[in-house]
Scaffold this active site. Structure first.
Site, mmCIF file in Angstrom:
data_model
loop_
_atom_site.group_PDB
_atom_site.id
_atom_site.type_symbol
_atom_site.label_atom_id
_atom_site.label_comp_id
_atom_site.label_asym_id
_atom_site.label_seq_id
_atom_site.Cartn_x
_atom_site.Cartn_y
_atom_site.Cartn_z
ATOM 1 N N LYS A 13 33.107 -62.190 -77.977
ATOM 2 C CA LYS A 13 32.300 -63.381 -78.290
ATOM 3 C C LYS A 13 31.672 -63.976 -77.027
ATOM 4 O O LYS A 13 30.476 -64.241 -76.987
ATOM 5 C CB LYS A 13 33.156 -64.447 -78.997
ATOM 6 C CG LYS A 13 33.805 -63.958 -80.285
ATOM 7 C CD LYS A 13 34.618 -65.039 -80.969
ATOM 8 C CE LYS A 13 35.822 -65.515 -80.179
ATOM 9 N NZ LYS A 13 36.869 -64.510 -79.965
ATOM 10 N N ARG A 127 41.104 -57.569 -69.185
ATOM 11 C CA ARG A 127 40.072 -58.589 -68.977
ATOM 12 C C ARG A 127 40.364 -59.338 -67.672
ATOM 13 O O ARG A 127 41.498 -59.645 -67.354
ATOM 14 C CB ARG A 127 40.062 -59.592 -70.140
ATOM 15 C CG ARG A 127 39.157 -60.788 -69.859
ATOM 16 C CD ARG A 127 38.725 -61.508 -71.116
ATOM 17 N NE ARG A 127 39.807 -62.238 -71.753
ATOM 18 C CZ ARG A 127 39.648 -62.931 -72.893
ATOM 19 N NH1 ARG A 127 38.465 -62.960 -73.488
ATOM 20 N NH2 ARG A 127 40.665 -63.558 -73.429
ATOM 21 N N ARG A 160 43.999 -64.188 -66.905
ATOM 22 C CA ARG A 160 44.521 -65.376 -67.584
ATOM 23 C C ARG A 160 45.989 -65.173 -67.958
ATOM 24 O O ARG A 160 46.387 -64.070 -68.308
ATOM 25 C CB ARG A 160 43.697 -65.630 -68.867
ATOM 26 C CG ARG A 160 42.378 -66.317 -68.609
ATOM 27 C CD ARG A 160 41.445 -66.305 -69.792
ATOM 28 N NE ARG A 160 42.075 -66.579 -71.097
ATOM 29 C CZ ARG A 160 41.398 -66.636 -72.255
ATOM 30 N NH1 ARG A 160 40.089 -66.457 -72.269
ATOM 31 N NH2 ARG A 160 42.022 -66.865 -73.384
ATOM 32 N N ARG A 171 48.658 -64.204 -80.098
ATOM 33 C CA ARG A 171 47.308 -64.670 -80.426
ATOM 34 C C ARG A 171 46.715 -63.861 -81.582
ATOM 35 O O ARG A 171 45.997 -64.401 -82.416
ATOM 36 C CB ARG A 171 46.407 -64.562 -79.189
ATOM 37 C CG ARG A 171 46.689 -65.667 -78.180
ATOM 38 C CD ARG A 171 46.301 -65.267 -76.792
ATOM 39 N NE ARG A 171 44.876 -65.163 -76.605
ATOM 40 C CZ ARG A 171 44.302 -64.406 -75.677
ATOM 41 N NH1 ARG A 171 45.042 -63.665 -74.866
ATOM 42 N NH2 ARG A 171 43.007 -64.397 -75.544
#
Ligand code: ADP
Ligand code: ADP
Length: 216
Positions: A13, A127, A160, A171
């Site tokens: 996204k 990521r 993160r 998640r």
């Protein structure tokens, strides 16, 4: 143009929103980015959100709804926006509906980015995110020009805390249970466009463009 970007964590996204905002001259409103900025600056909101975020749980609805209500008032949003990471629960979607009615605004569409969960784990574990601007990279699929450094602003890239195995699993579960029902919710309102999120970043973007050009 006013859009919602719906899809599981790691679907792409943020990556796609960057191109959409450039081409359609709209602003990305990412609740995750806003919350991370609040944590960085040690605000009360940031402190309240911290433990939920690190565990991969959702921050309570009312906190998020109050936050988005303020964000939607900002003058830079006059040309339109793409909501990335919001709404994530049915009560959030209902609150958004009421806010938009009060403001006399209508959504053009909800882009639903679909990616299977095995791929999501691959994307999230590798990521890396810019500490300064929040842009995301992937160590293999979408690397920065220079290791560890953001192409846009030279910021440091970091992993993160919630992009580690345990919170990722949580998640994905939270997405299945609390956010996925929103696909039904918006489909029933005739407001959903599905996009296949597997494939090359630019190919996915050209499919998104085809859909969005209908709303120009
Ligand atoms: P991703 O881009 O990987 O989907 P986000 O950056 O959107 O992750 O969100 C990171 C975390 O911030 C979430 O796991 C959650 O704790 C919190 N968060 C972000 N948006 C919302 C929201 N709309 N409702 C509740 N919590 C949220
Ligand atoms: P989201 O905002 O939905 O959580 P991101 O845009 O941050 O997702 O993308 C998640 C990870 O997957 C990032 O590492 C990103 O570079 C990578 N990524 C995005 N799109 C693709 C794609 N089409 N193929 C492979 N990796 C991708």
């Amino acid at each position: 143009m006013r859009l919602i970007f719906l899809g599981p964590p790691g679907a792409g996204k943020g990556t796609q929103a960057e191109s959409i905002c450039k081409d359609y001259n709209i602003v990305q409103l990412s609740t995750g980015d806003i919350l991370r900025a609040n944590r960085k600056h040690g605000t009360e909101l940031g402190r309240k959100a911290q433990s939920f975020m690190d565990a991969g749980e959702l921050v309570p609805d009312q906190i998020i709804i109050d936050m988005i209500k303020e964000e939607l008032k900002k003058p830079e949003l006059v040309n339109g926006y793409i909501l990335d990471g919001f709404p994530r629960t049915v009560p959030q979607a209902e609150a958004l509906g009421n806010l938009l009615t009060d403001m006399g605004q209508k959504l053009d569409t909800v882009l639903v980015l679909e990616v299977p969960s095995e791929e999501l784990v691959q994307r999230l574990t590798a990521r890396r995110t810019c500490r300064t601007c929040g842009k995301s990279y992937h160590l293999i699929y979408n690397p920065p020009k220079k290791d560890g450094v953001c192409d846009l602003d030279g910021g440091e890239l970091y992993q993160r805390d919630d992009d580690k195995e345990e919170p990722i699993r949580n998640r994905l579960k939270v997405y299945e249970n609390q956010t996925k029902p929103l696909i039904e919710y918006y489909t029933a309102k005739n407001l959903a466009d599905n996009i296949n999120g597997l494939g090359k970043i630019d190919e996915i973007y050209s499919n998104i463009k085809q859909v969005l050009d209908r709303y120009k």
